[in-house]
Design a protein around this motif. Structure first.
Motif, PDB file in Angstrom:
ATOM      1  N   CYS B  80      -0.494   5.370 -76.119  1.00 29.45           N
ATOM      2  CA  CYS B  80       0.353   5.534 -74.834  1.00 29.45           C
ATOM      3  C   CYS B  80       0.596   4.908 -74.433  1.00 29.45           C
ATOM      4  CB  CYS B  80      -0.560   6.554 -74.502  1.00 29.45           C
ATOM      5  SG  CYS B  80      -0.802   8.364 -75.492  1.00 29.45           S
ATOM      6  N   PHE B  91      -1.014   9.104 -65.650  1.00 33.53           N
ATOM      7  CA  PHE B  91      -0.220   9.536 -66.796  1.00 33.53           C
ATOM      8  C   PHE B  91       0.235   8.584 -68.388  1.00 33.53           C
ATOM      9  CE2 PHE B  91       1.073   9.975 -62.160  1.00 33.53           C
ATOM     10  CZ  PHE B  91       1.489  11.762 -62.122  1.00 33.53           C
ATOM     11  N   ARG B  93       1.406   8.335 -71.639  1.00 33.62           N
ATOM     12  CA  ARG B  93       2.715   8.751 -71.987  1.00 33.62           C
ATOM     13  C   ARG B  93       2.794   8.193 -72.930  1.00 33.62           C
ATOM     14  NH1 ARG B  93       8.025   8.903 -68.869  1.00 33.62           N
ATOM     15  NH2 ARG B  93       9.490   8.651 -70.074  1.00 33.62           N
ATOM     16  N   ASN B  99      13.818   8.168 -74.481  1.00 32.47           N
ATOM     17  CA  ASN B  99      13.283   8.122 -73.463  1.00 32.47           C
ATOM     18  C   ASN B  99      13.452   7.885 -71.906  1.00 32.47           C
ATOM     19  OD1 ASN B  99      10.527   7.686 -74.524  1.00 32.47           O
ATOM     20  ND2 ASN B  99      11.438   6.565 -75.884  1.00 32.47           N
ATOM     21  N   PRO B 103       9.767  13.501 -68.912  1.00 30.73           N
ATOM     22  CA  PRO B 103       8.442  14.272 -70.110  1.00 30.73           C
ATOM     23  C   PRO B 103       8.332  15.296 -70.196  1.00 30.73           C
ATOM     24  CG  PRO B 103       7.718  12.661 -68.981  1.00 30.73           C
ATOM     25  CD  PRO B 103       9.472  12.871 -67.956  1.00 30.73           C
ATOM     26  N   ALA B 105       4.855  17.419 -69.866  1.00 28.21           N
ATOM     27  CA  ALA B 105       3.656  17.119 -69.559  1.00 28.21           C
ATOM     28  C   ALA B 105       2.845  18.545 -70.046  1.00 28.21           C
ATOM     29  CB  ALA B 105       3.695  16.811 -68.083  1.00 28.21           C
ATOM     30  N   PRO B 145       9.814  12.266 -74.222  1.00 32.59           N
ATOM     31  CA  PRO B 145       8.403  12.311 -74.283  1.00 32.59           C
ATOM     32  C   PRO B 145       7.365  13.026 -73.799  1.00 32.59           C
ATOM     33  CG  PRO B 145       9.850  10.522 -73.285  1.00 32.59           C
ATOM     34  CD  PRO B 145      11.237  12.026 -73.224  1.00 32.59           C
ATOM     35  N   GLU B 147       3.954  13.466 -71.835  1.00 32.03           N
ATOM     36  CA  GLU B 147       2.708  12.601 -70.772  1.00 32.03           C
ATOM     37  C   GLU B 147       1.780  13.477 -70.792  1.00 32.03           C
ATOM     38  OE1 GLU B 147       4.770  10.187 -67.774  1.00 32.03           O
ATOM     39  OE2 GLU B 147       4.377  12.208 -67.133  1.00 32.03           O
ATOM     40  N   HIS B 207       9.132   9.463 -60.472  1.00 32.26           N
ATOM     41  CA  HIS B 207       8.260  10.681 -61.398  1.00 32.26           C
ATOM     42  C   HIS B 207       8.404  12.138 -61.768  1.00 32.26           C
ATOM     43  CE1 HIS B 207       4.961   9.588 -64.405  1.00 32.26           C
ATOM     44  NE2 HIS B 207       5.408  10.497 -65.169  1.00 32.26           N
TER      45      HIS B 207
END
Lengths: 441, 441
Positions: B80, B91, B93, B99, B103, B105, B145, B147, B207
């Motif tokens: 990550c 975070f 990831r 990508n 993400p 999460a 992705p 996270e 983000h």
């Protein structure tokens, strides 16, 4: 030295109460001076006086020494002999016609609460001085000697428990019990007594009283509420303290549904409300039932309380009535707490039996008030007083005067010049009446 | 840098939920390792571990730095990239196939209460790591992705209020709001952040999250009481705090007859009992109504209390139901207190609106649990969580597992390896399901 003859030995001299008119015929017309009494109250309020008009005069402190010195000098100035006993209690004795008789006492206390008022205790001692002054000014001499007494450490604020010296006098505590008590700084009662120079040689055992009267502010609201000037106090309520710890389970207020809780505060709240409802039942009329102290744990806004501690205060003039309330109170605990899944521990941690004052002395007070057509009300003291212990060893009673709002143990404690004067006049009448009834006119 | 594309932009990709069998056909059979998860829980419990088996790991403390370092190293070891935002949130990831997608999460927190347990928050972060490990071991790559997030200062024990960094992320607080908060020693959040080296360059504004799942212990007793393994959390209750001060009059318990009292504790007790009775009414079913904090003044055994302060905590999944209870509560105050001669002040000092979690994510959790035939129960979180704030800016939901006795915020907090493992397996399933539904198989 006076012969230790108790009141009871003289009971036969009393005979049947004299008709009021006859009594009055043989009585001098002495009148106390309310302004002079008030002046003493205000003058001595300087010893430990607080900015907010109260008094901080803890037992055996420097301020207590100051007021004791004033008391001694004032009483000696009135021709009294002042003696001190082994726990610091001061006896200012004015000779009578027959000094073999046990003295008739007027007693209360000059110590105060940490933020006390100007009347609690002080009035009773200074009224005694005013009675002496009035007699001296009139050249009036009682048959038995008169003693004005300043009992040490009535409040118990510095040295627990309260009424320590009168308790020693009554044989409830030994002098060594008292002398060894420590204040919060670890100073012993005996050490403090020595440091202000008030450990006396007289032992209480050699000192008998023929009677004792205590004038005091009511410390309750009844006289004011009913517009009465004189409280004829027939006794002191019995009192008991029960400590209760209720145990449930701490839980998140948000995450725990109502039906899965064991909420100790809910249980305690039902007990507090339920106790009040019990006291309102006809069979418990006249009972004072209170919860004054209650502590929640963990006491967090978002936690259902897992534990609550509280103290229940039960009072009634008759001990048997407190017994009956206790039975119902214990049943209430089970009714209120069991359905909530709570457990509890309960114990009686203090019990003070009811006191019945001497009916003959009560009658002297009643006649004294009637003589001046003062509105009266019979009542039972809810608070403890030196008189409650002295009643165990000598005929005793009390006189109450109103205090504003019933407030006491507070710097804002207040009583009027007129009421203090009226109470002191009744005290004077009662002392003379008692002397005449006990010792012949 | 990922494009800031919100879940809603992808809503059209979801279409109708696929039949469970079809979904399953396209799914890898990944299985998390409960023992490996448990080992991480026990290993990280050393950072701030207490003698009684709990954790003291206040936000931004040295112990927090230690667990953060462990988190970073562990996640980097899994391939990550770890970034830190301007309030210290971490975070981790793992790249997906595309990508440019926001993400998915998995987030919770690694800080604890001063005497906290080993599961509150920690489980949600370490379960995220276990999900990553499982995917890495199987060579499985998600479309978007993934996270794993460690939100700073969720507990609020060191820096009030709670959920501070997730609140910043959601725009409830500004970063400067957070950075300026002081602990009890006067140390600013920003200073503490610098001192442990965790002030990052990433601003939260750049983000975006496609979704967030938070696995957490229930912190309540429902799952355990109903023998369910998985709580499908549909939202967070609305919560409000009302502070009430009841004023009566201090009075001597012995000297004040019942009918002349203004007993603030009696009034408060009737309110506490009355509020409980209100919550039990059919129209208020499902409401949590609690008094957790109550303080009596002067709190003396022989004084009728003149004042009581308490805080009422009202919760329900629907804000309108709290509104309705508030109306009845205010009427209760008047009914309970006025007849006792009491006055009161009442104010709502905190309000947290109800949160409804994302129905599509809830469905992913439901299917994940069904896949493993785990007993489930839908519930609404009573406690606040980072997820409650994140739900304002991204599709969010939570998964609960049981904790013993519902006990939390306590060193004795406990959950089983099996339940933690089951919750983590459901988390893995839900993340994969969400990724497939959102981003195509």
């Amino acid at each position: 030295m006076s012969m230790p003859i108790a009141f009871n030995a003289h009971a036969s001299r009393l005979g049947q109460p004299r008709p009021e008119s006859m009594t009055d015929m043989t009585r001098p017309n002495l009148t106390i001076d309310p302004a002079r009494l008030w002046s003493d109250l205000m003058e001595t309020a300087r010893f430990g006086g607080t900015p907010r008009g109260g008094i901080r005069r803890l037992a055996l402190s420097e301020e207590d020494r100051q007021v004791r010195d004033w008391f001694r000098a004032t009483c000696e100035g009135l021709g009294c002999t002042v003696t001190i006993d082994d726990v610091g209690t001061m006896f200012a004795r004015r000779a009578g016609l027959d000094n073999s008789l046990p003295p008739i006492a007027i007693g209360s206390h000059l110590d105060t609460q940490p933020t006390g008022g100007r009347f609690d205790g002080v009035l009773g001692v200074l009224a005694g001085i005013e009675v002496l002054r009035t007699m001296v000014a009139a050249g009036y001499v009682t048959t038995a000697p008169i003693e004005v007494i300043n009992w040490t450490n009535e409040e118990g604020s510095r040295f627990a428990p309260a009424m320590l010296a009168s308790g020693v006098f009554a044989g409830v505590f030994t002098p060594d019990d008292a002398l060894g008590r420590l204040d919060r700084e670890g100073i012993a009662f005996g050490t403090a007594l020595d440091s202000i120079g008030y450990r006396g040689a007289v032992t209480h055992r050699a000192h008998k009283l023929g009677a004792m009267f205590e004038l005091h502010i009511e410390q309750g609201p009844i006289l004011e509420a009913e517009d009465k000037t004189i409280g004829i106090v027939t006794g002191v309520q019995g009192a008991r303290w029960h400590e209760v710890t209720v145990t449930g389970q701490d839980a998140h207020t948000g995450a725990t549904p109502m039906h899965l809780r064991k909420d100790a505060l809910l249980g305690a709240a039902r007990v507090v409300a339920g106790l009040n409802a019990l006291a309102a039942r006809p069979e418990h009329s006249g009972t004072n039932a209170s919860v004054g102290l209650l502590e929640v744990s963990p006491n967090s806004r978002n936690t259902v309380p897992g534990s609550v501690f509280f103290c229940v205060d039960l009072r009634h003039p008759l001990d048997a009535r407190i017994d009956a309330l206790e039975v119902d109170f214990r049943a209430l605990l089970a009714e209120a707490l069991t359905p909530l899944g709570l457990t509890w521990e309960e114990a009686c941690i203090w019990s003070s039996p009811a006191v019945q004052f001497d009916s003959r002395l009560i009658d002297c007070v009643r006649h004294g008030a009637a003589r001046h057509r003062l509105p009266t009300r019979e009542l039972v003291s809810g608070a403890g007083h030196d008189a409650a212990y002295i009643a165990r060893v000598a005929p005793t009673t009390m006189i109450f005067v109103p205090c504003a709002g019933g407030v006491s143990h507070n710097e804002s404690e207040s009583a009027t010049l007129e009421d203090c004067g009226a109470g002191t006049q009744v005290l004077l009448e009662a002392v003379i009446d008692c002397d005449q009834r006990m010792n012949g006119v």
